[in-house]
Design an enzyme around this catalytic site. Sequence first.
Site, PDB file in Angstrom:
ATOM      1  N   HIS A  94       0.833  -1.362  -0.019  1.00 27.33           N
ATOM      2  CA  HIS A  94      -0.011   0.000   0.090  1.00 27.33           C
ATOM      3  C   HIS A  94       1.008   1.256  -0.014  1.00 27.33           C
ATOM      4  O   HIS A  94       0.605   2.269   0.861  1.00 27.33           O
ATOM      5  CB  HIS A  94      -0.846  -0.016   1.188  1.00 27.33           C
ATOM      6  N   TYR A 149       4.026  -5.329   9.420  1.00 20.79           N
ATOM      7  CA  TYR A 149       3.579  -3.963   9.589  1.00 20.79           C
ATOM      8  C   TYR A 149       4.902  -3.143  10.405  1.00 20.79           C
ATOM      9  O   TYR A 149       5.209  -2.202   9.850  1.00 20.79           O
ATOM     10  CB  TYR A 149       2.326  -3.350   9.908  1.00 20.79           C
TER      11      TYR A 149
END
Length: 354
Positions: A66, A332
């Site tokens: 992303h 993440y």
Amino acid sequence: MTSRPPPLGTAATLARFALIALPVLLLGITFAYVRGWLDPTRLTPVKIVDTLQATGGDHPGYRRNHAKGVCVTGWFESNGQLAQASKAEVFAPGRTPVVGRFALPGGNPYAPDNSVPIRSLALRFTQADGQQWRTGMNSMPVFPVGTTQAFFDSLQASRPDPATGKPNPAAQQAFFASHPETAAFLAWVKTAKPSASFATERYDGLNAFYLVAADGTRQAVRWRVVPEGVTPAPSAGEGADYLAQDIEQRLAAGPLRWTLQMTFANPGDPVDDASKAWPVDRRTLEAGTLVLDRAVAQNDGPCRDINYDPTVLPQGIEISGDPLLPARSAAYADSYLRRTGEVNSLHAAQEPRP
């Protein structure tokens, strides 16, 4: 000659040191385990993020997935309908500030907006008591796979072939053939087309979580946000960056709204597998309205330094046993450390020397 025990003061000091050292030692062992140092064959966040980087290319300072996105800000207006199901303050009647990020999947921050049909929306709700709810949602009905290993295998199958610079179709076909759970996703993607606006999309959380009431009652849910009263966009956008331009223009004309919906699982519904959809007749409640009123470029916006870890939750929301959730959290974190370190190194290199 027998040794004497240490003086009382020394013994107390050693005990205190042990109490401090043991947690640190355990933390070190845990860190080494997560990084894969104790078992090089184990699938680790580092391996996942390395593969994401190999697929998306080398783009220092950007997210490994992303990577292309735009910051948005606004608030969530709860209608109180979930206050009995969850003790989280965000569901009590009232307003909670939100910092979000629209994005495309993939690690290339310069990818054209029509390169993929999926759009993503990440949100951070910050309650008045300081607790946060972070969530990442996507404009697709199911996740392709249900396990971390299968997700890693899909990344491996999508890595560019050095000879062509593109994924090897044979490797991708072999992956899908060996993972029948991808059938629901493939059925969707066959008809999915890149939309011309972030504003027109419905975004699904895909993973299941538990709402926890004040009396301890736990109920499995999945959530989504559904757009309200949005003017349809043209069938196709123009240029490589039309999505950011469109959302900025829309927000300049006024706030955009989505309804936050919570769907409750029935007994027997899969709560640990994001590749399996729940039947459409499951009970759904409208929790309130997400309102976004401002867009800011991601390089300078408030979402830049937020790690949208889906396991950051307030009291009243808990993770399910879905294995993708802790895997996403760890990956993440690794991606966050890499990109922030790169940004800091770049800033240090640009500072004038005395």
